[in-house]
Design an enzyme around this catalytic site. Structure first.
Site, mmCIF file in Angstrom:
data_model
loop_
_atom_site.group_PDB
_atom_site.id
_atom_site.type_symbol
_atom_site.label_atom_id
_atom_site.label_comp_id
_atom_site.label_asym_id
_atom_site.label_seq_id
_atom_site.Cartn_x
_atom_site.Cartn_y
_atom_site.Cartn_z
ATOM 1 N NE ARG A 78 32.186 40.490 35.306
ATOM 2 C CZ ARG A 78 31.938 40.762 36.590
ATOM 3 N NH1 ARG A 78 30.773 40.543 37.118
ATOM 4 N NH2 ARG A 78 32.901 41.237 37.344
ATOM 5 C CG ASP A 86 37.569 37.159 37.593
ATOM 6 O OD1 ASP A 86 36.362 37.449 37.522
ATOM 7 O OD2 ASP A 86 38.393 37.822 38.258
ATOM 8 N NE ARG A 127 26.603 35.885 39.728
ATOM 9 C CZ ARG A 127 26.906 36.725 40.702
ATOM 10 N NH1 ARG A 127 26.597 36.429 41.942
ATOM 11 N NH2 ARG A 127 27.501 37.867 40.455
ATOM 12 C CE1 TYR A 169 37.801 43.613 43.537
ATOM 13 C CE2 TYR A 169 38.829 43.948 41.405
ATOM 14 C CZ TYR A 169 37.694 43.894 42.191
ATOM 15 O OH TYR A 169 36.473 44.142 41.634
ATOM 16 N NE ARG A 219 30.952 28.364 38.680
ATOM 17 C CZ ARG A 219 30.896 29.492 39.354
ATOM 18 N NH1 ARG A 219 30.779 30.633 38.753
ATOM 19 N NH2 ARG A 219 30.989 29.482 40.668
#
Ligand code: CP3
Length: 342
Positions: free
Chosen positions: A24, A73, A28, A149, A37
């Site tokens: 990652r 992703d 952010r 998920y 973004r």
């Protein structure tokens, strides 16, 4: 490139310094990421090759890491075959129609790599051109983590619906994981064929399973993914969180490098999996928030543990968190390079 310290460490060959990257690392924690973004939904940003290229390069420029990780992703291939899903900020993947029975399974249709993932090929090609001698890590989600998920409908702490299907409808569970294995294998192949020189299979949530359940219900499907890319000449990293008891099985599933979280020292992890595998890890991400002398001492300990293994790639034990100070990550990269120089 084949001579880079990153690929040498993955192949358990001597290196000039321990290579380092962060799971990652694109994201952010970086103001330049938040800027490009702004206003673009996560999954849409993954389909724009120019944006993917810029975001993938940002942490390489900023931190001086030894490898880039493709900005995408684990849910992108599902979106590409038409599964109705979104990545909701601060939540994670949310599925419109969770898979609960055989009819739900039909959403996971076979991948048509060219038609479905052309944007991935384009982005990887562009990136490899810009990266020069820096390896690009391709990646995909392991069948269990992606299934969790799909079955839960979103992020889950206890994975109870997933485990209910695994134990209560094992044939349906196996059919789902088999389809997801093909999907992730296809995603990885597209990235490798376009120029990725190493791949990582993320089984982030597999630590929720006992070794027996892992071996019986999950490992065959992860093995299918890793076997599908075995002959393509790129090292395979296999990673999960909370996997101390699963490490030998995750190695045996077809890894070249095993990712280790912060709970097991690297030399102990290496002892558990044997000398045929390199290891990756394993600074506790929370330590990045500690005072620098604490961080420095922990990084040196990890390098010392890593020096007792046949090959070590430095990383966090899990991903970069949005609140992390990018300057501290840069300092960690510098320290790893300096302290491990031989
Ligand atoms: O820098 C990199 O590592 C490359 C890109 C990458 C992303 N996701 C981008 C992303 C990678 C390798 C992943 C893998 C991924 N995605 C995993 C396995 C890794 C892990 O952390 O265990 C998982 C479980 C996912 C599913 C997912 N996608 C989650 C749980 C989230 C976080 C939701 C949130 O907002 O907290 C995402 C979204 C996501 N994927 C972001 C990024 C940069 C943040 C979204 C944003 O910036 O808007």
């Amino acid at each position: 490139m084949q001579d880079s310290d990153f690929l040498r460490a993955a192949r358990r060959e001597p290196v000039s310094h321990t290579p380092v990257w962060f799971m990652r690392q694109a994201g952010r924690a970086l103001p330049e990421y938040r800027k490009v973004r702004a206003g673009i939904p996560m999954l849409e940003s993954c389909t724009r090759p120019d944006l993917v290229t810029e975001i993938t390069l940002q942490p390489v420029r900023r931190y001086g890491v030894d490898a880039a990780v493709f900005f995408s992703d684990i849910m992108v291939p599902l979106k590409a075959i038409g599964v109705d899903l979104e990545i909701v900020p601060d939540v994670g993947p949310v599925i419109a129609n969770p898979v609960r029975d055989a009819s739900g399974l039909e959403q996971v249709r076979p991948l048509d790599p060219e038609a479905d993932l052309g944007f991935v090929t384009e982005a990887v090609r562009q990136l490899v051109g810009e990266l020069g001698a820096t390896p690009l890590i391709g990646f995909g989600g392991a069948p269990f983590t992606v299934a969790s998920y799909l079955i839960e409908g979103g992020p889950s702490k206890n994975h109870e619906k997933t485990k209910a299907m695994m134990h209560g409808a094992p044939e349906l569970f196996a059919a789902l994981l088999d389809r997801l294995a093909d999907l992730t294998a296809g995603f990885l192949k597209v990235q490798i064929e376009a120029g990725a020189s190493v791949v990582q299979l993320f089984d982030s949530w597999v630590g929720a399973l006992s070794p027996r359940d892992y071996q019986r219900y999950v490992m065959p499907h992860s093995t299918k993914v890793l076997d599908a890319v075995a002959g393509l000449g790129v090292p395979r990293i296999h990673f999960g969180v909370g996997t101390g008891e699963l490490l030998p099985l995750m190695a045996a599933a077809g890894a070249d490098v095993v990712g280790v979280d912060w709970r097991v020292p690297l030399d102990e992890a290496s002892r558990r999996i044997g000398p045929e595998f390199a290891v990756q890890g394993n600074l506790d991400p929370a330590v990045v928030f500690a005072p620098w002398p604490v961080i420095e001492a922990r990084v040196r300990e990890i390098l010392a543990d890593g020096a007792k293994t046949p090959g070590h790639i430095f990383n966090l034990g899990h991903g970069v968190l949005p609140e992390m100070d990018p300057d501290v990550l840069t300092r960690i990269v510098e320290l790893v390079h300096e302290a491990s120089a031989r």
